[in-house]
Design a protein around this motif. Structure first.
Motif: not given
Length: 158
Positions: A52-60, A90-95
């Motif tokens: 399980x990966x925490x990928x908040x800020x990403x869409x499928x 910007x605390x939610x990483x989206x790189x």
């Protein structure tokens, strides 16, 4: 302090474990570069696992999962979305990221789901029938066949 272990004696006395020794010698330096995204590894049973990966800020659609022989690669590439306003923090990483998982022999990636910012990948050990242990029956000759030799057969017919 010595940080490397010499596997040479084990390499000489084993066959087919080269990949394992290479992994132990090199470690996982490449995968531990930034620790993003965080993940959990769960053993659900004898032959089933879940990542399980925490990928908040990403869409499928921004995430790719590629399973190759003994390697599972999860890659995220965020799309450039137009946002109204200016970020003050910007605390939610989206790189972009790439996370690699070395898989043991016969581990296959199965279903992948995305829910509430968590990407879940099911893994299962599928051992081919030819690789499973099999019982070999022992056949025995009848006692009369063992007593009769070539000389006994020749005297009985002659």
């Amino acid at each position: 302090m010595r940080t490397n272990f010499d596997f040479a004696p084990y390499r000489r006395s084993t066959v087919g474990f080269d990949r394992l020794f290479d992994l132990l010698e090199t470690g996982s330096r490449a995968d531990a570069s930034d620790g993003f995204p965080p993940f959990d590894l769960l053993r659900e049973g004898e032959d089933s696992y879940r990542i399980t990966l925490a990928v908040a800020g990403f869409r499928p659609e921004e995430i790719d999962i590629v399973a190759q022989q003994n390697l599972l690669t999860v890659t995220g590439k965020p799309s450039q979305s137009e946002t109204k306003g200016e970020y003050l923090h910007r605390g939610i990483a989206t790189h972009a990221f790439e996370r690699r998982f070395q898989l043991a022999d016969f581990i296959e990636a199965g279903n992948a789901t995305f829910e509430h910012g968590l990407l879940t990948i099911d893994l299962k050990r599928v051992v081919p029938e030819a690789m499973k242990p099999r019982r070999i029956e022992i056949s025995a000759k009848a006692a009369n066949d063992q007593l009769e030799g070539p000389k006994a057969k020749a005297s009985a017919t002659g």
